[in-house]
Design a protein around this motif. Structure first.
Motif, mmCIF file in Angstrom:
data_model
loop_
_atom_site.group_PDB
_atom_site.id
_atom_site.type_symbol
_atom_site.label_atom_id
_atom_site.label_comp_id
_atom_site.label_asym_id
_atom_site.label_seq_id
_atom_site.Cartn_x
_atom_site.Cartn_y
_atom_site.Cartn_z
ATOM 1 N N GLY A 90 -11.383 2.506 23.751
ATOM 2 C CA GLY A 90 -12.660 3.028 23.270
ATOM 3 C C GLY A 90 -12.697 3.122 21.759
ATOM 4 N N TRP A 91 -11.606 3.604 21.170
ATOM 5 C CA TRP A 91 -11.527 3.715 19.718
ATOM 6 C C TRP A 91 -11.545 2.322 19.074
ATOM 7 C CZ3 TRP A 91 -11.969 7.444 16.154
ATOM 8 C CH2 TRP A 91 -11.537 7.168 14.846
ATOM 9 N N THR A 92 -10.818 1.383 19.658
ATOM 10 C CA THR A 92 -10.761 0.025 19.106
ATOM 11 C C THR A 92 -12.148 -0.617 19.088
ATOM 12 O OG1 THR A 92 -8.485 -0.270 19.885
ATOM 13 C CG2 THR A 92 -9.737 -2.263 19.378
ATOM 14 N N THR A 93 -12.886 -0.479 20.186
ATOM 15 C CA THR A 93 -14.239 -1.037 20.249
ATOM 16 C C THR A 93 -15.132 -0.402 19.200
ATOM 17 O OG1 THR A 93 -14.029 -1.486 22.619
ATOM 18 C CG2 THR A 93 -16.255 -1.365 21.726
ATOM 19 N N TYR A 94 -15.052 0.909 19.087
ATOM 20 C CA TYR A 94 -15.863 1.626 18.095
ATOM 21 C C TYR A 94 -15.561 1.139 16.677
ATOM 22 C CZ TYR A 94 -16.381 5.421 14.679
ATOM 23 O OH TYR A 94 -16.630 6.153 13.543
ATOM 24 N N VAL A 95 -14.291 1.027 16.325
ATOM 25 C CA VAL A 95 -13.910 0.610 14.972
ATOM 26 C C VAL A 95 -14.383 -0.814 14.701
ATOM 27 C CG1 VAL A 95 -11.960 0.075 13.462
ATOM 28 C CG2 VAL A 95 -11.972 2.197 14.782
ATOM 29 N N GLU A 96 -14.214 -1.712 15.657
ATOM 30 C CA GLU A 96 -14.668 -3.089 15.469
ATOM 31 C C GLU A 96 -16.164 -3.149 15.198
ATOM 32 O OE1 GLU A 96 -13.430 -5.001 19.044
ATOM 33 O OE2 GLU A 96 -11.380 -5.394 18.336
ATOM 34 N N GLU A 97 -16.938 -2.366 15.939
ATOM 35 C CA GLU A 97 -18.392 -2.417 15.788
ATOM 36 C C GLU A 97 -18.867 -1.686 14.535
ATOM 37 O OE1 GLU A 97 -20.485 -1.359 19.346
ATOM 38 O OE2 GLU A 97 -19.803 -3.171 20.384
ATOM 39 N N LYS A 98 -18.234 -0.581 14.196
ATOM 40 C CA LYS A 98 -18.699 0.152 13.006
ATOM 41 C C LYS A 98 -18.411 -0.624 11.723
ATOM 42 C CE LYS A 98 -14.757 2.983 11.527
ATOM 43 N NZ LYS A 98 -14.313 4.326 11.084
ATOM 44 N N MET A 99 -17.419 -1.528 11.738
ATOM 45 C CA MET A 99 -17.061 -2.297 10.557
ATOM 46 C C MET A 99 -17.724 -3.666 10.519
ATOM 47 S SD MET A 99 -15.287 -0.218 8.903
ATOM 48 C CE MET A 99 -14.756 -1.309 7.585
ATOM 49 N N SER A 100 -18.647 -3.942 11.428
ATOM 50 C CA SER A 100 -19.304 -5.248 11.484
ATOM 51 C C SER A 100 -19.896 -5.625 10.123
ATOM 52 C CB SER A 100 -20.412 -5.229 12.535
ATOM 53 O OG SER A 100 -21.164 -6.418 12.506
ATOM 54 N N SER A 101 -19.560 -6.815 9.639
ATOM 55 C CA SER A 101 -19.974 -7.222 8.292
ATOM 56 C C SER A 101 -21.488 -7.372 8.177
ATOM 57 C CB SER A 101 -19.295 -8.533 7.902
ATOM 58 O OG SER A 101 -19.637 -9.560 8.812
ATOM 59 N N ARG A 102 -22.184 -7.599 9.282
ATOM 60 C CA ARG A 102 -23.637 -7.794 9.182
ATOM 61 C C ARG A 102 -24.363 -6.517 8.798
ATOM 62 N NH1 ARG A 102 -26.290 -7.710 15.127
ATOM 63 N NH2 ARG A 102 -24.617 -6.668 16.274
ATOM 64 N N PHE A 103 -23.696 -5.354 8.902
ATOM 65 C CA PHE A 103 -24.334 -4.094 8.529
ATOM 66 C C PHE A 103 -23.810 -3.520 7.216
ATOM 67 C CE2 PHE A 103 -24.588 -4.084 13.245
ATOM 68 C CZ PHE A 103 -25.959 -4.187 13.347
ATOM 69 N N PHE A 140 -21.841 15.249 32.406
ATOM 70 C CA PHE A 140 -21.133 15.662 31.189
ATOM 71 C C PHE A 140 -20.069 14.641 30.781
ATOM 72 C CE2 PHE A 140 -23.131 19.554 32.505
ATOM 73 C CZ PHE A 140 -23.485 20.154 31.311
ATOM 74 N N ASP A 141 -20.296 13.352 31.155
ATOM 75 C CA ASP A 141 -19.341 12.318 30.774
ATOM 76 C C ASP A 141 -19.200 12.207 29.260
ATOM 77 O OD1 ASP A 141 -18.927 11.789 33.401
ATOM 78 O OD2 ASP A 141 -20.060 9.916 33.464
ATOM 79 N N GLU A 142 -20.313 12.382 28.538
ATOM 80 C CA GLU A 142 -20.287 12.258 27.079
ATOM 81 C C GLU A 142 -20.067 13.592 26.387
ATOM 82 O OE1 GLU A 142 -23.206 9.898 25.064
ATOM 83 O OE2 GLU A 142 -23.730 8.799 26.892
ATOM 84 N N HIS A 143 -19.942 14.668 27.141
ATOM 85 C CA HIS A 143 -19.902 16.002 26.546
ATOM 86 C C HIS A 143 -18.747 16.793 27.145
ATOM 87 C CE1 HIS A 143 -24.073 14.519 26.685
ATOM 88 N NE2 HIS A 143 -24.208 15.067 25.500
ATOM 89 N N GLN A 144 -17.717 16.990 26.368
ATOM 90 C CA GLN A 144 -16.595 17.788 26.837
ATOM 91 C C GLN A 144 -16.979 19.263 26.840
ATOM 92 O OE1 GLN A 144 -13.383 18.172 24.165
ATOM 93 N NE2 GLN A 144 -12.013 19.149 25.638
ATOM 94 N N GLN A 178 -17.636 4.352 26.031
ATOM 95 C CA GLN A 178 -16.734 5.068 26.926
ATOM 96 C C GLN A 178 -16.172 6.270 26.172
ATOM 97 O OE1 GLN A 178 -13.896 1.510 26.859
ATOM 98 N NE2 GLN A 178 -12.434 3.185 27.070
ATOM 99 N N VAL A 179 -15.519 7.151 26.913
ATOM 100 C CA VAL A 179 -14.924 8.329 26.277
ATOM 101 C C VAL A 179 -13.858 7.886 25.282
ATOM 102 C CG1 VAL A 179 -13.534 10.405 26.670
ATOM 103 C CG2 VAL A 179 -15.396 9.825 28.246
#
Length: 273
Positions: free
Chosen positions: A140-153, A193-197, A131-132
């Motif tokens: 949106g930021w919370t989901t991104y941070v949780e996934e980018k910090m996933s220990s499996r990666f 343009f949902d992903e592109h401001q 999401q934006v």
């Protein structure tokens, strides 16, 4: 997105202000970018590359170096003392796994890790992940941070692996693929343009668009047609290309002429299929 203050961090690892790296001014008048310390800490890799006669041989040298450095090749695992092969081993994160996940879905957990690498190294925040993302306190930021910090990666210096991929990509572009060139013309197909401001619109076909901090483009306009009714054409600085489809002989993005591009504000021309 509220103003330019959300572009990114005030610091990064490429030695230029983040607002400049993400700007149209940089994209139109680029300078080389280097991730601090990567080439200095891996002199043997670039010494090997300097002896490669062509890109396929350079790719073999790079793959061999990555296997040795990060234990990505199962055959390099030492046997048990009695000579038997070792049993199941701990999963090792690989840049190829991330690229494969990105190829399936740039909003996957693998995509979050790659966007996190761009944020860490270039300072640029993502603008979209599922999401934006318009602020650092939203869902949106919370989901991104949780996934980018996933220990499996993050169990095998995955950001360091991506640092080396970027620096190898830059070496290949400036040495063998596009020597002397400052830009490559690339295409991106979108349906909206949902992903592109849209930061600035000159007319119906020309605009400044804020791309996600990592975005997929293609070198083939006909391929871009398959991904959307609107084709965005951009002159992308060589310095902001993190990966391209012929960089390695074997990887998951071979079929679509795909380029992974560091984002920011791009001046684009829109055409309609």
């Amino acid at each position: 997105m509220p103003g330019r203050s959300f572009l990114g961090h005030s610091t990064n690892l490429v030695g230029l202000p983040t607002d400049l790296v993400a700007s149209c001014a940089f994209n139109e008048h680029p300078v080389p970018l280097r991730i601090s310390g990567v080439r200095e800490m891996n002199r043997s890799l670039f010494e090997m590359l300097s002896h490669a006669p062509d890109l396929p041989d350079a790719g073999i040298a790079f793959a061999s170096y990555m296997m040795a450095m990060f234990g990505l090749d199962p055959e390099q695992q030492e046997p048990e003392p009695d000579g038997r092969p070792r049993g199941p081993r701990r999963y090792r994160s690989s840049f190829l796994r991330l690229i494969k996940g990105w190829g399936y879905d740039s909003n996957s957990p693998e995509g979050a890790v790659m966007k996190g690498w761009v944020e860490s190294r270039f300072g640029i925040f993502p603008t979209f992940h599922k999401q934006v993302i318009d602020r650092t306190t939203g869902d949106g930021w919370t989901t991104y941070v949780e996934e980018k910090m996933s220990s499996r990666f993050h169990n095998n210096s995955i950001y360091t692996q991506l640092d080396l991929v970027y620096e190898f990509c830059q070496w290949a572009l400036t040495t063998m693929v596009a020597p002397g060139e400052s830009h490559v013309t690339l295409y991106r197909g979108v349906n909206d343009f949902d992903e592109h401001q849209i930061v600035e619109r000159a007319d119906k076909r020309n605009a400044v668009v804020r791309m996600n901090n990592l975005a997929s483009f293609t070198s083939e306009r006909d391929v871009a047609d398959c991904f959307g009714d609107i084709i965005l054409t951009a002159k992308v600085p060589v310095a902001k290309i993190a990966f391209f489809n012929t960089l390695l002989a074997r990887h998951p993005l071979k079929g679509e002429g795909e380029y992974l591009v560091i984002g920011g504000d791009y001046r684009v021309k829109a055409s309609y299929v």
